[in-house]
Design an enzyme around this catalytic site. Structure first.
Site, mmCIF file in Angstrom:
data_model
loop_
_atom_site.group_PDB
_atom_site.id
_atom_site.type_symbol
_atom_site.label_atom_id
_atom_site.label_comp_id
_atom_site.label_asym_id
_atom_site.label_seq_id
_atom_site.Cartn_x
_atom_site.Cartn_y
_atom_site.Cartn_z
ATOM 1 N N PHE A 187 0.587 45.107 -32.917
ATOM 2 C CA PHE A 187 0.174 46.149 -33.851
ATOM 3 C C PHE A 187 1.186 46.356 -34.979
ATOM 4 O O PHE A 187 0.811 46.593 -36.115
ATOM 5 C CB PHE A 187 -0.046 47.469 -33.111
ATOM 6 C CG PHE A 187 -1.090 47.391 -32.035
ATOM 7 C CD1 PHE A 187 -2.354 46.902 -32.311
ATOM 8 C CD2 PHE A 187 -0.815 47.794 -30.741
ATOM 9 C CE1 PHE A 187 -3.330 46.830 -31.324
ATOM 10 C CE2 PHE A 187 -1.773 47.735 -29.752
ATOM 11 C CZ PHE A 187 -3.034 47.246 -30.037
ATOM 12 N N ALA A 188 2.471 46.296 -34.652
ATOM 13 C CA ALA A 188 3.504 46.554 -35.651
ATOM 14 C C ALA A 188 3.508 45.459 -36.700
ATOM 15 O O ALA A 188 3.380 44.275 -36.389
ATOM 16 C CB ALA A 188 4.873 46.637 -34.969
ATOM 17 N N PRO B 294 2.024 47.861 -25.226
ATOM 18 C CA PRO B 294 2.875 46.968 -26.033
ATOM 19 C C PRO B 294 2.458 46.988 -27.498
ATOM 20 O O PRO B 294 1.273 46.914 -27.821
ATOM 21 C CB PRO B 294 2.628 45.592 -25.405
ATOM 22 C CG PRO B 294 2.253 45.882 -23.998
ATOM 23 C CD PRO B 294 1.466 47.160 -24.056
ATOM 24 N N CYS B 295 3.461 47.075 -28.379
ATOM 25 C CA CYS B 295 3.163 47.296 -29.800
ATOM 26 C C CYS B 295 3.345 46.050 -30.655
ATOM 27 O O CYS B 295 3.091 46.088 -31.860
ATOM 28 C CB CYS B 295 4.056 48.410 -30.340
ATOM 29 S SG CYS B 295 5.824 48.001 -30.295
ATOM 30 N N GLN B 296 3.788 44.916 -30.066
ATOM 31 C CA GLN B 296 4.149 43.775 -30.902
ATOM 32 C C GLN B 296 3.008 43.295 -31.788
ATOM 33 O O GLN B 296 3.208 42.906 -32.938
ATOM 34 C CB GLN B 296 4.625 42.603 -30.011
ATOM 35 C CG GLN B 296 5.970 42.836 -29.367
ATOM 36 C CD GLN B 296 5.857 43.551 -28.026
ATOM 37 O OE1 GLN B 296 4.838 44.163 -27.719
ATOM 38 N NE2 GLN B 296 6.895 43.474 -27.225
#
Length: 492
Positions: free
Chosen positions: A110-111, A106-108
């Site tokens: 990190f982005a 999951p990238c939430q």
């Protein structure tokens, strides 16, 4: 070491030409898995916590002998360890069951856009650091210790390279070095690999050191021109690449003479013309994601459209599903007047013009500030601040690849307004799937919002396929060399 012996057995199996077996964590609806499967890998198991995404994965990628309830069930990678997963699926020892461990973590957290959202929700400037999803890469490394894969594949957003000043892929690589892997990571943009979308992502590949090679990445198949914003984002992301002993692989560069990037028009022009949202909204409200409509007739079908219609195992006939769009009648007239490539500030100016025309047509104009005036204004003008939301709306450029699709499409598709002003709408589910390079025969579980979210979260299958084919070729050659070297040592 037991782990060394386990991996050696797997290498010998791969050298014999048997399809490498894949476990994917945080699989979503299956974009990366579809690329791996198409390249010749065997999908043995996956872990996905979202029930609807897990249902889509099962619907499209279930084993040929039928998907058991245990195989298709949603799972959380923190709560479900590899031992539990292997037991549920009757796979025996998890250390023996898988050759490849993949993950689209999951990238939430990190982005950068995700970090802003977390701050706004919690009021905590450090919320992105404290988000449990930011620690899943450590749980992933625990899976590595148990599964002992021959190959590791990770996909994420570029901002994971600069997580509050910390380069997480470099940390992962250093840990994997100690576990006997050769590791490299780089940035790949989907538009360079035949996807009609400017989507920049990090890929990390690690291989057992006995394979005798350092991982590389596929050369582009298409030439694309990155807007300045992407170059700027790269600069920020690459800020914390170490100057010495880095595991970063130079970003592959397109060779001269390659075909240009696939355009939005080439990707979507054969899909059904949709106008029910403004002509007959009752029909649109009743339409389901799984309902079929015929393709538009075309004397000359673009090669990309042919590829999406005839993907191995996902071919379609004369019809295709996914033709649901958002019903937002206030904005249809704005969509119609927007020029291609226009963003929200332009849309807001158009909305003000429409409002002025509405007032002029009134026989009795409402007084500014009155209830009737404000109601009339709300019926024409969106409420968003153009200073805060300059990119909230965007009308597709038909001759260029699309901007990045995101999971936020599950709530709002205004980031991708159809270029054809006659249709005056945002993209449909199937159009979003095309822009993400999902073949037309790939089905999505759930209603419209869930389908958009799954598509926006996914790894583009064509990009995954390019990485998987390159990985498979290097793996096959490395496994053959490793087995031959072992035979020579035993004979000496």
């Amino acid at each position: 070491m037991i782990s060394s012996a386990l991996r050696l057995t797997k290498i010998e199996r791969i050298a014999d030409g048997v399809a490498p077996r894949v476990l994917e964590l945080c699989s979503g609806c299956g974009g990366m898995s579809l690329g791996l499967q198409t390249a010749g890998f065997q999908l043995v198991a996956h872990v996905e916590s979202d029930q609807t995404a897990a249902a889509s994965y099962s619907m499209n990628l279930a084993p040929s002998d039928g998907a058991s309830e245990a195989w298709t069930a949603p799972r959380d990678m923190v709560a479900c360890g590899p031992e539990t997963l292997a037991a549920d699926l009757n796979l025996g020892d998890p250390g023996e069951a898988f050759d490849i461990l993949a993950a689209g973590l999951p990238c939430q957290a990190f982005a950068r856009i995700g970090r802003s959202k977390l701050r706004s929700i919690t009021g905590d400037d450090e919320a992105f650091r404290n988000d449990p999803r930011a620690q899943l890469y450590r749980r992933f490394l625990e899976y590595v210790e148990t599964v002992q894969p021959v190959v590791i594949l990770i996909e994420n957003v570029p901002d994971i390279l600069n997580f509050g000043g910390h380069n997480i892929p470099e940390e992962i690589c250093e840990t994997l070095d100690e576990m006997g892997y050769e590791t490299r990571y780089t940035l790949l943009n989907a538009a360079f690999y035949g996807v009609p979308q400017l989507r920049e992502r990090l890929f990390l590949v690690a291989v057992d050191r006995r394979l005798g090679y350092v991982p590389t990445f596929p050369a582009p198949s298409h030439a694309a021109e990155l807007p300045s914003g992407y170059e700027g984002a790269r600069t920020v992301a690459l800020k914390y690449i170490p100057t010495h002993n880095s595991h970063f692989h130079p970003i592959p560069v397109a060779a001269d003479g390659l075909p240009g990037a696939v355009s939005v028009k080439a990707a979507l022009s054969d899909l059904p013309y949709i106008s029910e949202h403004y002509r007959d909204p009752v029909t649109m409200r009743r339409r389901k994601v799984g309902d079929f409509l015929p393709y538009r007739s075309s004397a000359s079908l673009p090669s990309y459209a042919t590829q999406m219609r005839k993907w191995q195992g996902f071919g379609t006939g004369s019809q295709v599903d996914g033709h649901v769009v958002r019903l937002t009648p206030r904005d249809f007239a704005i969509f119609r007047r927007m020029p291609t490539g226009a963003d929200y500030p332009t849309a807001l100016k158009i909305a003000e013009e429409i409002f002025a025309e509405k007032l002029k047509a009134e026989q009795s104009r409402p007084r500014r500030g009155s209830i009737r005036y404000e109601e009339a204004r709300r019926s024409c003008v969106p409420p968003y601040d153009p200073g805060k939301f300059p990119n909230k709306w965007w009308k597709l450029e038909p001759t260029s690849p699309s901007r990045t699709l995101t999971a936020h499409m599950g709530k709002d598709t205004y980031s991708h307004i159809h270029w054809d002003s006659r249709q005056q709408r945002t993209v449909s589910v199937r159009e979003a799937a095309r822009l993400q390079s999902f073949p037309d025969g790939f089905r999505f579980a759930g209603a419209m919002n869930a389908a958009f979210r799954q598509i926006g979260n996914a790894v583009p299958p064509l990009l995954a396929l390019a990485v998987a084919r390159h990985l498979k070729a290097e793996l096959a050659a490395g496994a053959a060399r490793a087995v031959l070297a072992g035979s020579r040592r035993r004979a000496a």
